[in-house]
Design a protein around this motif. Structure first.
Motif, PDB file in Angstrom:
ATOM      1  N   VAL A 224      -6.528   6.618 -14.171  1.00 35.44           N
ATOM      2  CA  VAL A 224      -7.428   7.824 -14.163  1.00 35.44           C
ATOM      3  C   VAL A 224      -6.461   9.187 -14.472  1.00 35.44           C
ATOM      4  O   VAL A 224      -7.176  10.110 -14.359  1.00 35.44           O
ATOM      5  CB  VAL A 224      -8.250   7.867 -13.016  1.00 35.44           C
ATOM      6  N   ARG A 225      -5.095   8.974 -13.907  1.00 35.50           N
ATOM      7  CA  ARG A 225      -4.200  10.262 -14.415  1.00 35.50           C
ATOM      8  C   ARG A 225      -2.811   9.808 -14.638  1.00 35.50           C
ATOM      9  O   ARG A 225      -2.310   8.824 -14.362  1.00 35.50           O
ATOM     10  CB  ARG A 225      -4.183  10.825 -12.881  1.00 35.50           C
ATOM     11  N   ILE A 226      -2.480  10.569 -15.775  1.00 36.15           N
ATOM     12  CA  ILE A 226      -1.224  10.711 -16.329  1.00 36.15           C
ATOM     13  C   ILE A 226      -0.553  12.094 -16.036  1.00 36.15           C
ATOM     14  O   ILE A 226      -1.080  12.911 -16.587  1.00 36.15           O
ATOM     15  CB  ILE A 226      -1.233  10.015 -17.796  1.00 36.15           C
ATOM     16  N   THR A 227       0.585  11.897 -15.334  1.00 39.42           N
ATOM     17  CA  THR A 227       1.448  13.181 -15.117  1.00 39.42           C
ATOM     18  C   THR A 227       2.837  13.326 -15.817  1.00 39.42           C
ATOM     19  O   THR A 227       3.624  12.474 -15.571  1.00 39.42           O
ATOM     20  CB  THR A 227       1.334  13.473 -13.764  1.00 39.42           C
ATOM     21  N   LEU A 228       3.042  14.164 -16.540  1.00 37.12           N
ATOM     22  CA  LEU A 228       4.335  14.447 -17.086  1.00 37.12           C
ATOM     23  C   LEU A 228       5.139  15.342 -16.216  1.00 37.12           C
ATOM     24  O   LEU A 228       4.823  16.275 -15.612  1.00 37.12           O
ATOM     25  CB  LEU A 228       4.257  15.260 -18.414  1.00 37.12           C
ATOM     26  N   THR A 229       6.431  14.988 -15.769  1.00 44.28           N
ATOM     27  CA  THR A 229       7.241  15.542 -14.754  1.00 44.28           C
ATOM     28  C   THR A 229       8.830  15.593 -14.979  1.00 44.28           C
ATOM     29  O   THR A 229       9.092  14.513 -15.764  1.00 44.28           O
ATOM     30  CB  THR A 229       6.882  14.886 -13.428  1.00 44.28           C
ATOM     31  N   HIS A 230       9.282  16.199 -14.143  1.00 51.27           N
ATOM     32  CA  HIS A 230      10.947  16.217 -14.554  1.00 51.27           C
ATOM     33  C   HIS A 230      11.614  15.475 -13.334  1.00 51.27           C
ATOM     34  O   HIS A 230      12.846  15.464 -13.645  1.00 51.27           O
ATOM     35  CB  HIS A 230      11.414  17.635 -14.540  1.00 51.27           C
ATOM     36  N   THR A 231      10.967  15.172 -12.430  1.00 51.51           N
ATOM     37  CA  THR A 231      11.243  14.344 -11.487  1.00 51.51           C
ATOM     38  C   THR A 231      10.872  13.109 -11.414  1.00 51.51           C
ATOM     39  O   THR A 231       9.481  12.635 -11.695  1.00 51.51           O
ATOM     40  CB  THR A 231      11.044  15.183  -9.980  1.00 51.51           C
ATOM     41  N   GLN A 232      11.695  11.870 -10.842  1.00 52.22           N
ATOM     42  CA  GLN A 232      11.281  10.429 -10.762  1.00 52.22           C
ATOM     43  C   GLN A 232      10.093  10.396  -9.824  1.00 52.22           C
ATOM     44  O   GLN A 232      10.175  11.027  -8.575  1.00 52.22           O
ATOM     45  CB  GLN A 232      12.119   9.781 -10.185  1.00 52.22           C
ATOM     46  N   PRO A 233       8.708   9.922 -10.078  1.00 53.65           N
ATOM     47  CA  PRO A 233       7.806   9.831  -9.345  1.00 53.65           C
ATOM     48  C   PRO A 233       7.885   8.691  -8.481  1.00 53.65           C
ATOM     49  O   PRO A 233       8.509   7.700  -8.822  1.00 53.65           O
ATOM     50  CB  PRO A 233       6.723   9.636 -10.465  1.00 53.65           C
ATOM     51  N   PRO A 234       7.108   8.737  -7.450  1.00 49.89           N
ATOM     52  CA  PRO A 234       6.873   7.471  -6.499  1.00 49.89           C
ATOM     53  C   PRO A 234       6.180   6.586  -7.273  1.00 49.89           C
ATOM     54  O   PRO A 234       5.281   6.722  -8.235  1.00 49.89           O
ATOM     55  CB  PRO A 234       6.331   8.217  -5.311  1.00 49.89           C
ATOM     56  N   THR A 235       6.433   5.423  -6.696  1.00 49.89           N
ATOM     57  CA  THR A 235       5.629   3.998  -7.004  1.00 49.89           C
ATOM     58  C   THR A 235       5.266   3.422  -6.045  1.00 49.89           C
ATOM     59  O   THR A 235       6.014   3.507  -4.901  1.00 49.89           O
ATOM     60  CB  THR A 235       6.613   3.279  -8.196  1.00 49.89           C
ATOM     61  N   THR A 236       3.986   2.801  -5.925  1.00 48.65           N
ATOM     62  CA  THR A 236       3.452   1.985  -4.694  1.00 48.65           C
ATOM     63  C   THR A 236       4.604   1.080  -4.337  1.00 48.65           C
ATOM     64  O   THR A 236       4.670   1.061  -2.766  1.00 48.65           O
ATOM     65  CB  THR A 236       2.289   1.469  -5.190  1.00 48.65           C
ATOM     66  N   TRP A 237       5.094  -0.060  -4.781  1.00 50.87           N
ATOM     67  CA  TRP A 237       5.634  -0.821  -4.342  1.00 50.87           C
ATOM     68  C   TRP A 237       7.116  -0.648  -3.906  1.00 50.87           C
ATOM     69  O   TRP A 237       7.750  -1.032  -2.745  1.00 50.87           O
ATOM     70  CB  TRP A 237       5.832  -2.158  -5.279  1.00 50.87           C
ATOM     71  N   LYS A 238       7.908   0.537  -4.646  1.00 54.87           N
ATOM     72  CA  LYS A 238       8.809   1.068  -3.995  1.00 54.87           C
ATOM     73  C   LYS A 238       8.802   1.811  -2.582  1.00 54.87           C
ATOM     74  O   LYS A 238       9.520   1.507  -1.726  1.00 54.87           O
ATOM     75  CB  LYS A 238       9.691   1.901  -5.036  1.00 54.87           C
TER      76      LYS A 238
END
Length: 302
Positions: A224-238
């Motif tokens: 439902v959401r896609i975000t472009l960013t300059h920083t590494q985003p969090p991921t659920t399993w990490k």
């Protein structure tokens, strides 16, 4: 478009529909927790006599924690999820942020662009005929800005429709991420169907990510959401266990999971006692994607 990937897989390479969908049957010979890897081209012959599974079998064994941790929970409860209409919010470092109706997005994708047959990995190895479109096309539509380096994804979070979210099994909502060059690669698609049918709710309807050279937990469902960013985003399993699940999640036979080896895999349908075979680097897509990681330590960046 110039970036199109030239698919050399054919219908004969596709995992038979009955084997693909009947998770209960195919996983009886797979050790609990094992994630299998690449399926070589042509692993299944066209003449295999396999009886198609019923719809109940097809959708009866799934991983979708928002509906429960039991393998049959998603099939029991996913009918509660409303998938039409569906909107994806695209924001962050884009020229055209906003809410994109999935119906409008699909109307701009041609049928030729929406048929893919990939070797795929989750808890098995197979070739799957996905229906979908390249993520790059959607990002281009949104207009990626200079300086964007990563793409973050988020699964729908509706506690009133998703009974599994009432329990803190993982942190809600489910999130995932890719590096921008991974996201723009022509092998990376947003899937809307499989075997020419819409994806069932419990399998990630109405749209999910498919990145065929990465392990299956990278395939975020019901986006439902896609975000472009300059920083590494969090991921659920990490976030849940950074020791076992890194950001990249690439299929790499040289990097063992802390609890099992990933150097070999077992093909679907071969049986529990069948000889295991070597896992292919990047799930068999090494020639297509290895350049993305040139110079990287893939053991440190797992």
């Amino acid at each position: 478009m110039a970036h199109r990937w030239k698919n050399d897989l054919t219908r004969n390479d596709t995992t038979p529909e009955g084997l693909f969908f009947n998770r209960r049957k195919l996983l009886t010979g797979v050790a609990a927790g094992t994630i299998a890897a690449a399926l070589p081209r042509g692993a299944f012959a066209a003449g295999e006599d396999l009886e198609p599974n019923s719809w109940e079998q097809i959708t009866g064994y799934c991983n979708y924690y928002e509906f429960g941790t039991g393998k049959d929970d998603p099939a029991k409860y996913a009918h509660m999820l409303t998938t039409d209409p569906w909107t994806i919010t695209i924001d962050g470092m884009v020229d055209n942020p906003g809410d994109y109706a999935l119906s409008d997005v699909l109307s701009q994708m041609t049928l030729e662009e929406r048929i893919y047959r990939f070797r795929c990995v989750e808890a098995w190895s197979m070739v799957v005929p996905w229906n979908g479109f390249e993520l790059a096309d959607l990002l281009t539509m949104a207009g990626v800005q200079d300086g964007a380096k990563y793409v973050a994804f988020e699964t729908v979070y509706r506690p009133e429709e998703m009974p599994g979210t009432r329990f803190p099994v993982i942190e809600w909502p489910y999130v995932e991420g890719l590096r921008l060059d991974e996201a723009m690669h022509p092998l990376t698609i947003m899937a809307t169907g499989v075997y020419d049918r819409p994806i069932a709710n419990q399998n990630g309807a109405p749209i999910r990510l498919v990145v065929p050279w990465k392990y299956g937990f990278k395939s975020i469902k019901s986006v439902v959401r896609i975000t472009l960013t300059h920083t590494q985003p969090p991921t659920t399993w990490k976030k849940a266990n950074h020791r076992e699940y890194g950001f990249y999640s690439n299929v790499n036979p040289n990097v063992d999971h802390p609890r099992w080896s990933q150097a070999t895999e077992r093909r679907i349908g071969d049986g529990f006692f069948a000889k295991r075979q070597p896992t292919l680097m990047f799930n068999g897509y090494e020639s297509e994607v290895a350049s993305l990681y040139e110079g990287m330590d893939l053991k440190a960046n797992f």
